[in-house]
Design an enzyme around this catalytic site. Structure first.
Site, PDB file in Angstrom:
ATOM      1  N   GLY A  83     -21.810 -71.041 -23.121  1.00  0.00           N
ATOM      2  CA  GLY A  83     -23.040 -71.802 -23.377  1.00  0.00           C
ATOM      3  C   GLY A  83     -22.879 -72.920 -24.398  1.00  0.00           C
ATOM      4  O   GLY A  83     -23.860 -73.437 -24.912  1.00  0.00           O
ATOM      5  N   LYS A 128     -24.036 -88.670 -31.075  1.00  0.00           N
ATOM      6  CA  LYS A 128     -24.183 -88.200 -32.458  1.00  0.00           C
ATOM      7  C   LYS A 128     -23.630 -89.230 -33.439  1.00  0.00           C
ATOM      8  O   LYS A 128     -24.211 -89.475 -34.500  1.00  0.00           O
ATOM      9  CB  LYS A 128     -23.473 -86.848 -32.619  1.00  0.00           C
ATOM     10  CG  LYS A 128     -24.127 -85.742 -31.764  1.00  0.00           C
ATOM     11  CD  LYS A 128     -23.226 -84.532 -31.659  1.00  0.00           C
ATOM     12  CE  LYS A 128     -23.820 -83.450 -30.777  1.00  0.00           C
ATOM     13  NZ  LYS A 128     -22.850 -82.408 -30.429  1.00  0.00           N
ATOM     14  N   GLY A 152     -25.529 -73.780 -30.679  1.00  0.00           N
ATOM     15  CA  GLY A 152     -25.947 -72.381 -30.676  1.00  0.00           C
ATOM     16  C   GLY A 152     -27.417 -72.242 -31.001  1.00  0.00           C
ATOM     17  O   GLY A 152     -28.026 -73.118 -31.606  1.00  0.00           O
ATOM     18  N   GLY A 190     -25.582 -79.760 -34.919  1.00  0.00           N
ATOM     19  CA  GLY A 190     -26.337 -78.492 -34.872  1.00  0.00           C
ATOM     20  C   GLY A 190     -26.941 -78.085 -36.196  1.00  0.00           C
ATOM     21  O   GLY A 190     -27.831 -78.748 -36.721  1.00  0.00           O
ATOM     22  N   GLU A 223     -32.865 -83.779 -37.318  1.00  0.00           N
ATOM     23  CA  GLU A 223     -31.697 -83.143 -37.944  1.00  0.00           C
ATOM     24  C   GLU A 223     -30.847 -82.377 -36.928  1.00  0.00           C
ATOM     25  O   GLU A 223     -29.610 -82.406 -36.975  1.00  0.00           O
ATOM     26  CB  GLU A 223     -32.177 -82.177 -39.051  1.00  0.00           C
ATOM     27  CG  GLU A 223     -31.079 -81.472 -39.787  1.00  0.00           C
ATOM     28  CD  GLU A 223     -30.264 -82.422 -40.652  1.00  0.00           C
ATOM     29  OE1 GLU A 223     -30.776 -82.916 -41.656  1.00  0.00           O
ATOM     30  OE2 GLU A 223     -29.086 -82.680 -40.308  1.00  0.00           O
ATOM     31  N   ALA A 253     -44.679 -74.908 -23.869  1.00  0.00           N
ATOM     32  CA  ALA A 253     -44.508 -75.176 -22.436  1.00  0.00           C
ATOM     33  C   ALA A 253     -43.044 -75.011 -22.083  1.00  0.00           C
ATOM     34  O   ALA A 253     -42.162 -75.451 -22.820  1.00  0.00           O
ATOM     35  CB  ALA A 253     -44.967 -76.591 -22.102  1.00  0.00           C
ATOM     36  N   ILE A 309     -25.645 -78.013 -39.215  1.00  0.00           N
ATOM     37  CA  ILE A 309     -25.204 -78.674 -40.461  1.00  0.00           C
ATOM     38  C   ILE A 309     -26.258 -79.709 -40.870  1.00  0.00           C
ATOM     39  O   ILE A 309     -26.592 -80.572 -40.062  1.00  0.00           O
ATOM     40  CB  ILE A 309     -23.850 -79.402 -40.268  1.00  0.00           C
ATOM     41  CG1 ILE A 309     -22.783 -78.453 -39.700  1.00  0.00           C
ATOM     42  CG2 ILE A 309     -23.383 -80.032 -41.575  1.00  0.00           C
ATOM     43  CD1 ILE A 309     -21.466 -79.151 -39.363  1.00  0.00           C
ATOM     44  N   VAL A 369     -27.708 -83.830 -34.544  1.00  0.00           N
ATOM     45  CA  VAL A 369     -26.324 -84.110 -34.939  1.00  0.00           C
ATOM     46  C   VAL A 369     -25.714 -82.887 -35.623  1.00  0.00           C
ATOM     47  O   VAL A 369     -26.237 -82.405 -36.627  1.00  0.00           O
ATOM     48  CB  VAL A 369     -26.258 -85.322 -35.905  1.00  0.00           C
ATOM     49  CG1 VAL A 369     -24.816 -85.622 -36.278  1.00  0.00           C
ATOM     50  CG2 VAL A 369     -26.902 -86.551 -35.274  1.00  0.00           C
TER      51      VAL A 369
HETATM   52  N1  HSE Z   1     -22.377 -79.614 -26.177  1.00  0.00           N
HETATM   53  C1  HSE Z   1     -22.527 -79.787 -27.583  1.00  0.00           C
HETATM   54  C2  HSE Z   1     -21.223 -79.412 -28.246  1.00  0.00           C
HETATM   55  C3  HSE Z   1     -23.667 -78.929 -28.071  1.00  0.00           C
HETATM   56  O1  HSE Z   1     -20.324 -78.878 -27.580  1.00  0.00           O
HETATM   57  O2  HSE Z   1     -21.063 -79.674 -29.423  1.00  0.00           O
HETATM   58  C4  HSE Z   1     -24.273 -79.371 -29.353  1.00  0.00           C
HETATM   59  O3  HSE Z   1     -24.745 -80.670 -29.342  1.00  0.00           O
END
Ligand code: HSE
Length: 437
Positions: free
Chosen positions: A188, A206, A303, A135, A130, A43, A137, A133
């Site tokens: 982004g 985080k 990312g 991304g 996971e 969705a 890692i 926190v």
């Molecule tokens: N806005 C966050 C950063 C993205 O800049 O780390 C990932 O959580």
């Protein structure tokens, strides 16, 4: 064996990456999980179908997220829509329906995690996070499983890529804050509301999670001390460098005898530390365990595909454990739910750290003595002093002090007293300093 059917909520940056990586690496992932994994129902309010590889393999796509969490064929829900609502309602509904959940939603876990985990525990399902926190890692897995033998002593991390990108560009290219933030948004990296990045809220979400799994305490976002990077000036970056330090936005959590520190703020760290050299949008988390010593985890903190990597790792874990006894799964917060500790979170006033202070003083004899007398009265030892030449025609000079460790409440009092001196003009910049030894 039939593929496990998965429901996906959200086809934005991370959702698209998840679809692409799952389809590109299907063979490898199946070999690891022991079963195929198929997104059968997705969705999304809007998405760019041409930009998502593997979208054609999803059986059904609509804009009705509740239809996905109520789809009886779906065993696992991936929540990638972000924000608090309707994400929370969707996750709770999925749990009620006996489905496991994978989420990248740090705000949701940091604020509503205790309630969500309690519901999941009751129902015997897993909520995996996971990707919430740092991304890509695998820091949750590292602390929760890899370091399970240790008493965690402290953790410190660069956990907001946007802030790190801004500080790096200011320090290396002398760029100003606003133009770098604009670039981070265009690329982004920044949150939908970039104040979450620059004011430290995203990092605090985080850190709250890291702290809970490191020390086995309930999630307590509201007790985290939060300061962003908005007050860091170019000159501070330059003076810090002259003194052998770099300024990084850090999340720090530490267990002390009196309680647990949970704080997010700009921090001077010695430039020779590996973590001081983590630049741009990259993230890194340093964790010290009593047995293992210091360990460092580095990688992309945001990312599309890096975050998808963490989402899919959770998915694989859940698929592997689908038939296992819920009581024997890895606990959500690393410690068994009935073993969480009520250790207090230290108020910031009681935290002990070293400081960088910058002030503008009248350039005349005796000024330093007045300032150092106040520091001395409050038991604050000076580590280094840097006085710069006055700018042409200026009546005041910048003076920078590095202090030894002292309780924050003593430093607050010292700053208030120094500000009142006739020889000092304007505000005093204070940046905390950690050796991370
Ligand atoms: N806005 C966050 C950063 C993205 O800049 O780390 C990932 O959580």
């Amino acid at each position: 064996m039939q593929a496990v059917k998965v429901g996906l909520l959200g086809l934005g940056t991370v959702g698209s990456g998840t679809v692409s990586v799952l389809s590109r690496n299907a063979k490898e992932i199946t070999r690891r999980a022991g079963r195929g994994i198929q997104i059968s129902h997705a969705a999304a309010k809007e998405y760019n179908a041409d930009a998502i590889t593997g979208l054609d393999q999803i059986e059904k796509i609509s804009d009705d997220a509740f239809a996905v969490v109520n789809d009886p064929e779906v065993e696992i829900i991936i929540e990638l829509i972000g924000g608090y609502s309707p994400a929370k309602e969707l996750v709770l509904e999925a749990i009620k329906n006996g489905k496991h959940v994978v989420t990248a939603n740090k705000a949701l876990i940091a604020i509503h995690g205790n309630e969500i985990f309690a519901a999941a525990q009751k129902k015997g399902v897993t909520v995996a996070f996971e990707a919430a926190v740092a991304g890509g890692i695998p820091i949750i897995k590292a602390i929760r499983e890899g370091l399970a033998a240790n008493q965690i002593l402290w953790a410190a991390g660069i956990i907001n890529g946007t802030s790190n990108f801004i500080l790096t560009e200011m320090s290396e290219k002398g760029r100003d804050f606003d133009s770098v933030l604009k670039e981070a948004q265009d690329l982004g990296y920044a949150e939908a509301d970039p104040s979450f990045d620059v004011e430290g809220i995203d990092a605090a979400h985080k850190l709250t999670i890291i702290s809970s799994i490191a020390f086995g305490i309930p999630l307590q976002f509201e007790k985290t001390y939060i300061e962003g990077i908005a007050n860091i000036e170019q000159q501070d970056v330059v003076y810090a460098a002259e003194l052998g330090y770099r300024i990084k936005h850090l999340g720090i959590t530490r267990k002390t005898e009196k309680g647990i520190e949970m704080r997010v703020h700009p921090t001077l760290i010695p430039h020779r530390r590996l973590i001081a050299n983590v630049d741009g949008v990259m993230n890194a988390v340093l964790v010290k365990g009593d047995a293992v010593g210091p360990t460092l985890y580095y990688g992309a903190g945001a990312g599309s595909e890096p975050t998808a990597s963490a989402v899919i790792a959770d998915l694989v874990d859940i698929v592997r454990a689908l038939t296992s006894d819920p009581e024997n799964r890895v606990p959500h917060l690393a410690f068994q739910a009935n073993e969480l500790s009520d250790m207090p979170i230290l108020p910031m006033e009681e935290v002990e750290t070293a400081y960088y202070l910058r002030m503008q003083a009248i350039d005349r004899p005796g000024v330093l003595a007045e300032v150092t007398a106040i520091l001395g009265e409050l038991g604050i030892s000076i580590e280094a002093i840097l006085q710069k030449e006055p700018k042409e025609g200026a009546s005041h000079v910048p003076i920078i002090f590095l202090t030894q460790r002292v309780q924050e409440k003593n430093m607050n009092e010292a700053i208030e007293k120094i500000k009142k001196l006739d020889v000092i003009e304007g505000d005093i910049t204070r940046i905390r300093m950690e050796s991370l030894k």
